[in-house]
Motif scaffolding. Structure first.
Motif, PDB file in Angstrom:
ATOM      1  N   PRO A  41       0.822  -1.213   0.000  1.00 44.60           N
ATOM      2  CA  PRO A  41       0.000   0.000   0.000  1.00 44.60           C
ATOM      3  C   PRO A  41       0.857   1.264   0.000  1.00 44.60           C
ATOM      4  O   PRO A  41       1.947   1.293   0.564  1.00 44.60           O
ATOM      5  CB  PRO A  41      -0.813  -0.108   1.288  1.00 44.60           C
ATOM      6  N   GLU A  42       0.339   2.278  -0.654  1.00 41.41           N
ATOM      7  CA  GLU A  42       1.015   3.572  -0.741  1.00 41.41           C
ATOM      8  C   GLU A  42       0.337   4.555   0.201  1.00 41.41           C
ATOM      9  O   GLU A  42      -0.868   4.490   0.405  1.00 41.41           O
ATOM     10  CB  GLU A  42       0.940   4.104  -2.177  1.00 41.41           C
ATOM     11  N   PRO A  43       1.099   5.497   0.750  1.00 39.77           N
ATOM     12  CA  PRO A  43       0.480   6.521   1.596  1.00 39.77           C
ATOM     13  C   PRO A  43      -0.513   7.366   0.800  1.00 39.77           C
ATOM     14  O   PRO A  43      -0.348   7.584  -0.397  1.00 39.77           O
ATOM     15  CB  PRO A  43       1.663   7.389   2.040  1.00 39.77           C
ATOM     16  N   VAL A  44      -1.530   7.853   1.481  1.00 38.21           N
ATOM     17  CA  VAL A  44      -2.516   8.746   0.888  1.00 38.21           C
ATOM     18  C   VAL A  44      -2.014  10.186   0.967  1.00 38.21           C
ATOM     19  O   VAL A  44      -2.176  10.959   0.043  1.00 38.21           O
ATOM     20  CB  VAL A  44      -3.869   8.611   1.620  1.00 38.21           C
ATOM     21  N   VAL A  45      -1.387  10.531   2.085  1.00 38.51           N
ATOM     22  CA  VAL A  45      -0.905  11.891   2.315  1.00 38.51           C
ATOM     23  C   VAL A  45       0.452  12.076   1.634  1.00 38.51           C
ATOM     24  O   VAL A  45       1.367  11.268   1.833  1.00 38.51           O
ATOM     25  CB  VAL A  45      -0.793  12.175   3.827  1.00 38.51           C
ATOM     26  N   ASP A  46       0.583  13.132   0.837  1.00 39.74           N
ATOM     27  CA  ASP A  46       1.812  13.374   0.086  1.00 39.74           C
ATOM     28  C   ASP A  46       3.053  13.482   0.968  1.00 39.74           C
ATOM     29  O   ASP A  46       4.141  13.085   0.560  1.00 39.74           O
ATOM     30  CB  ASP A  46       1.702  14.655  -0.750  1.00 39.74           C
ATOM     31  N   GLU A  47       2.912  14.023   2.171  1.00 43.29           N
ATOM     32  CA  GLU A  47       4.057  14.224   3.059  1.00 43.29           C
ATOM     33  C   GLU A  47       4.588  12.914   3.641  1.00 43.29           C
ATOM     34  O   GLU A  47       5.688  12.861   4.166  1.00 43.29           O
ATOM     35  CB  GLU A  47       3.700  15.177   4.200  1.00 43.29           C
ATOM     36  N   ALA A  48       3.792  11.852   3.572  1.00 46.33           N
ATOM     37  CA  ALA A  48       4.218  10.551   4.098  1.00 46.33           C
ATOM     38  C   ALA A  48       5.060   9.820   3.059  1.00 46.33           C
ATOM     39  O   ALA A  48       4.870   9.973   1.863  1.00 46.33           O
ATOM     40  CB  ALA A  48       3.008   9.703   4.463  1.00 46.33           C
ATOM     41  N   GLU A  49       5.993   9.027   3.547  1.00 38.31           N
ATOM     42  CA  GLU A  49       6.856   8.241   2.671  1.00 38.31           C
ATOM     43  C   GLU A  49       6.554   6.757   2.735  1.00 38.31           C
ATOM     44  O   GLU A  49       6.987   5.996   1.885  1.00 38.31           O
ATOM     45  CB  GLU A  49       8.319   8.496   3.041  1.00 38.31           C
ATOM     46  N   SER A  50       5.829   6.333   3.770  1.00 38.44           N
ATOM     47  CA  SER A  50       5.596   4.915   3.985  1.00 38.44           C
ATOM     48  C   SER A  50       4.322   4.724   4.804  1.00 38.44           C
ATOM     49  O   SER A  50       3.819   5.658   5.406  1.00 38.44           O
ATOM     50  CB  SER A  50       6.792   4.318   4.746  1.00 38.44           C
ATOM     51  N   VAL A  51       3.848   3.496   4.839  1.00 39.09           N
ATOM     52  CA  VAL A  51       2.743   3.141   5.726  1.00 39.09           C
ATOM     53  C   VAL A  51       3.197   2.112   6.766  1.00 39.09           C
ATOM     54  O   VAL A  51       2.395   1.627   7.543  1.00 39.09           O
ATOM     55  CB  VAL A  51       1.516   2.615   4.938  1.00 39.09           C
ATOM     56  N   GLU A  52       4.491   1.803   6.755  1.00 35.81           N
ATOM     57  CA  GLU A  52       5.049   0.835   7.696  1.00 35.81           C
ATOM     58  C   GLU A  52       6.151   1.476   8.515  1.00 35.81           C
ATOM     59  O   GLU A  52       7.183   1.866   7.974  1.00 35.81           O
ATOM     60  CB  GLU A  52       5.626  -0.379   6.949  1.00 35.81           C
ATOM     61  N   GLY A  53       5.939   1.588   9.823  1.00 38.19           N
ATOM     62  CA  GLY A  53       6.964   2.113  10.715  1.00 38.19           C
ATOM     63  C   GLY A  53       7.712   0.983  11.394  1.00 38.19           C
ATOM     64  O   GLY A  53       7.450  -0.198  11.145  1.00 38.19           O
ATOM     65  N   ASP A  54       8.612   1.340  12.264  1.00 35.94           N
ATOM     66  CA  ASP A  54       9.406   0.362  13.018  1.00 35.94           C
ATOM     67  C   ASP A  54       8.626  -0.026  14.267  1.00 35.94           C
ATOM     68  O   ASP A  54       8.390   0.804  15.142  1.00 35.94           O
ATOM     69  CB  ASP A  54      10.762   0.978  13.385  1.00 35.94           C
ATOM     70  N   THR A  55       8.213  -1.284  14.355  1.00 39.38           N
ATOM     71  CA  THR A  55       7.457  -1.755  15.513  1.00 39.38           C
ATOM     72  C   THR A  55       8.298  -2.616  16.460  1.00 39.38           C
ATOM     73  O   THR A  55       7.760  -3.243  17.365  1.00 39.38           O
ATOM     74  CB  THR A  55       6.210  -2.547  15.074  1.00 39.38           C
ATOM     75  N   ASP A  56       9.600  -2.629  16.251  1.00 42.19           N
ATOM     76  CA  ASP A  56      10.496  -3.348  17.157  1.00 42.19           C
ATOM     77  C   ASP A  56      10.449  -2.658  18.522  1.00 42.19           C
ATOM     78  O   ASP A  56      10.704  -1.461  18.618  1.00 42.19           O
ATOM     79  CB  ASP A  56      11.919  -3.315  16.591  1.00 42.19           C
ATOM     80  N   PRO A  57      10.121  -3.390  19.590  1.00 39.69           N
ATOM     81  CA  PRO A  57      10.054  -2.765  20.912  1.00 39.69           C
ATOM     82  C   PRO A  57      11.327  -1.997  21.299  1.00 39.69           C
ATOM     83  O   PRO A  57      11.251  -0.993  22.013  1.00 39.69           O
ATOM     84  CB  PRO A  57       9.812  -3.948  21.855  1.00 39.69           C
TER      85      PRO A  57
END
Length: 174
Positions: A41-57
């Motif tokens: 999936p691609e971000p909807v908001v132009d300022e975003a670069e990704s939809v996946e962040g780092d979820t490593d605790p």
């Protein structure tokens, strides 16, 4: 006179129906730049670069402050680094720990932020009043609780929504 009005009415109905169909088809059509090989999936908001962040605790271990930019299409992470330029990032929080979430209105549309449980109810009153002023910020101090399932804008709850993972302790990886 009657046949002319009926024909005109029929013609106008047909034109309106055709325009509606073309509009909907245009909204549902595929992007001409799509090569068909990437289903991410691609971000909807132009300022975003990704939809996946780092979820490593480990990436969240020392986090006390979270910052978002608020857009009608989604929240865009600013801080911590694990969510920088990520649209609607998953927050990884430690149960019982206190955090400050600050968000800034970027588009002049009325937004607020709230933590919801699995039944779509606000958790412990954790919700901001909201604002519609570009550049205005709101801050929400909260304690992470296991009931937290999502954070979202209550005015655009389907577009501005992200998951919350609450760990029992910093060593929990579930």
């Amino acid at each position: 006179m009657a046949p002319y009005s009926t024909d005109r009415r029929t013609l106008l109905s047909g034109v309106a129906g055709t325009l509606a169909t073309v509009s909907i088809a245009g909204c549902l059509g595929t992007d001409s730049s799509d090569d068909g090989g990437d289903d991410e999936p691609e971000p909807v908001v132009d300022e975003a670069e990704s939809v996946e962040g780092d979820t490593d605790p480990d990436a969240w271990r020392d986090v006390e402050a979270i910052r978002f930019d608020g857009h009608v299409g989604g929240w865009v992470g600013v801080e911590p680094a694990a969510i920088d330029r990520v649209e609607n990032p998953t927050l990884v929080l430690e149960m019982g720990r206190e955090y400050e979430l600050t968000w800034e209105n970027m588009d002049g549309v009325h937004h607020n932020i709230a933590f919801w449980d699995g039944d779509r109810e606000v958790v412990d009153g954790y919700s901001t009043d909201g604002n519609d002023v570009v550049g205005e910020r709101e801050m929400l101090a909260f304690e992470a609780t296991p009931e937290m399932a999502t954070y979202r804008c209550e005015y655009q709850p389907e577009g501005q929504v992200g998951d919350v993972v609450v760990l029992e302790d910093a060593d929990d990886t579930s």
